[in-house]
Motif scaffolding. Structure first.
Motif, PDB file in Angstrom:
ATOM      1  N   GLN B  56      -4.156  10.449  15.816  1.00  0.00           N
ATOM      2  CA  GLN B  56      -4.480  11.378  14.084  1.00  0.00           C
ATOM      3  C   GLN B  56      -3.676   9.990  12.783  1.00  0.00           C
ATOM      4  N   LYS B  57      -2.715   9.086  13.170  1.00  0.00           N
ATOM      5  CA  LYS B  57      -2.204   8.061  12.560  1.00  0.00           C
ATOM      6  C   LYS B  57      -3.194   6.938  12.375  1.00  0.00           C
ATOM      7  N   ASN B  58      -3.827   7.301  13.509  1.00  0.00           N
ATOM      8  CA  ASN B  58      -4.438   5.562  12.901  1.00  0.00           C
ATOM      9  C   ASN B  58      -5.536   6.080  12.439  1.00  0.00           C
ATOM     10  N   ALA B  59      -6.323   7.843  11.906  1.00  0.00           N
ATOM     11  CA  ALA B  59      -7.735   8.472  11.418  1.00  0.00           C
ATOM     12  C   ALA B  59      -7.361   9.068   9.944  1.00  0.00           C
ATOM     13  N   GLY B  60      -5.977   8.287   9.663  1.00  0.00           N
ATOM     14  CA  GLY B  60      -5.482   8.132   8.864  1.00  0.00           C
ATOM     15  C   GLY B  60      -5.145   9.920   8.344  1.00  0.00           C
ATOM     16  N   LEU B  61      -4.773  10.962   9.145  1.00  0.00           N
ATOM     17  CA  LEU B  61      -4.044  12.156   8.778  1.00  0.00           C
ATOM     18  C   LEU B  61      -3.120  12.317   8.408  1.00  0.00           C
ATOM     19  N   TYR B  77      10.103  10.242  11.008  1.00  0.00           N
ATOM     20  CA  TYR B  77       9.482  11.353  10.625  1.00  0.00           C
ATOM     21  C   TYR B  77       7.858  11.354  10.265  1.00  0.00           C
ATOM     22  N   TYR B  78       7.033  12.062  10.887  1.00  0.00           N
ATOM     23  CA  TYR B  78       5.578  11.951  10.084  1.00  0.00           C
ATOM     24  C   TYR B  78       5.535  12.935   9.425  1.00  0.00           C
ATOM     25  N   ALA B  79       4.550  12.651   8.435  1.00  0.00           N
ATOM     26  CA  ALA B  79       4.019  13.237   7.356  1.00  0.00           C
ATOM     27  C   ALA B  79       2.434  13.792   7.254  1.00  0.00           C
ATOM     28  N   LEU B  80       1.701  14.521   6.280  1.00  0.00           N
ATOM     29  CA  LEU B  80       0.925  14.609   6.319  1.00  0.00           C
ATOM     30  C   LEU B  80       0.062  13.876   4.982  1.00  0.00           C
ATOM     31  N   THR B  81      -0.864  12.751   4.957  1.00  0.00           N
ATOM     32  CA  THR B  81      -1.965  12.566   4.273  1.00  0.00           C
ATOM     33  C   THR B  81      -2.430  13.697   3.404  1.00  0.00           C
ATOM     34  N   GLU B  82      -3.562  12.548   2.257  1.00  0.00           N
ATOM     35  CA  GLU B  82      -3.968  13.060   1.598  1.00  0.00           C
ATOM     36  C   GLU B  82      -5.093  13.747   2.072  1.00  0.00           C
ATOM     37  N   GLN B  83      -5.897  12.596   2.959  1.00  0.00           N
ATOM     38  CA  GLN B  83      -6.841  12.984   3.955  1.00  0.00           C
ATOM     39  C   GLN B  83      -6.231  14.141   5.519  1.00  0.00           C
TER      40      GLN B  83
END
Lengths: 198, 112
Positions: B56-61, B77-83
């Motif tokens: 998911q990180k590599n997909a830009g999510l 710490y993980y966070a959601l991107t706009e995508q």
């Protein structure tokens, strides 16, 4: 008395018994083996090491100093089998060649006369012995000899590694060529050690 | 047919959806996410989470940042991107559609 190693897991240092170290290293190596993309592999391994580090520090608490085999086994139990983690059905070694269309060549590594049967076997995915038996049957009925001669003349010999990969239906890329050489090396090593033991 | 595989595939798809869902409620580090997934018995072994996070990180999510921890190693710490947020909205819609579709089939069968 046991020898210990000191390892850096997720930026923390742990003392770990040598048997526990071997087990943990083997486990991480197996997970690594599933990922060919370097960046993805590093990401996943780093995250997993970070979590293992956290689990170790929970298990050790304030009093214990050394990570033991029991700790490593417990943590591996929590993290799960590499096959489950990677979602792969089988160990990667079983199918590390990506496949492409096969091509018919004569196989110089598997020959009795001209390598025709070896090449046909690789092309058809049959055991060479079966191809040879079929040929002998054809010979008895007459046309086999001619067929063999024609194939010997018409079919090119697989000389290069790329051709040998094509012969087996493997795509020619650097990783396959690497795998091919590793397999070749292993087989040479094996036959060498067999000779030595004789 | 290999039903274990079907189950595993189903769980995997749902897992990706749930990870995004958990992160939409606030940033979290891997262990937070793990604990929530384990509470709802969606995950059996912890290791399965990491390849999903990496994907998911590599997909830009997802994006991540490091934070120091008073106990144990530093935390990622993980966070959601706009995508990631956009994808989550789509997944929520298709999830609801799927539930309705499956329910209607289960309830109709085999009387009609």
């Amino acid at each position: 008395m046991k020898k210990t190693f000191s390892v850096n897991l997720g930026n923390r240092v742990y003392n770990i018994d040598d048997d526990a170290y071997m087990r943990l290293k083997d486990y991480l190596d197996r997970i690594e083996g599933y990922y060919s993309d370097q960046k993805e592999r590093e990401d996943i391994i780093n995250d997993i090491e970070l979590r293992i580090s956290e689990l170790f520090s929970e298990r050790l608490g304030l009093t214990r100093q050394v990570v033991t085999l029991a700790d490593v086994n417990a943590v591996i139990g929590i993290m799960g089998d590499p096959r489950e983690i990677t979602g792969a059905g089988e160990e990667p070694q079983a199918s590390h060649y990506t496949s492409g269309p096969r091509r018919l060549y004569r196989d110089p590594d598997d020959r009795m006369i001209g390598g025709v049967c070896g090449g046909l076997g690789a092309y058809l995915g049959l055991d060479v012995t079966i191809v040879r038996i079929l040929l002998v049957l054809f010979l008895i009925f007459g046309i086999g000899f001619l067929v063999y001669l024609i194939l010997w003349i018409v079919v090119p010999e697989a000389r290069t590694t790329a051709q040998k990969l094509e012969m087996r239906g493997d795509t020619v890329n650097t990783s396959n060529i690497g795998n091919f050489f590793r397999d070749e090396f292993e087989s040479v090593k094996k036959s060498f050690s067999r000779k030595k033991t004789k | 047919m290999d039903f274990e595989n079907v189950k595993a595939q189903m769980r995997k798809g749902v897992l990706e959806f749930c990870i995004l869902s958990i992160l939409s409620k606030g940033d979290a580090y891997a262990t937070d996410i793990l604990n929530r997934l384990k509470e709802s018995e969606l995950i059996v072994v912890e290791g399965t989470l990491y390849p999903l996070l990496s994907r998911q990180k590599n997909a830009g999510l997802l994006s991540y940042r490091w934070e120091e921890s008073t106990q144990g190693p530093p935390r990622k710490y993980y966070a959601l991107t706009e995508q990631g947020k956009e994808v989550l909205v789509e997944l929520e819609a298709s999830w609801k559609g799927l539930i309705d579709a499956v329910e209607s089939i289960i309830n109709k069968h085999p009387n009609q």
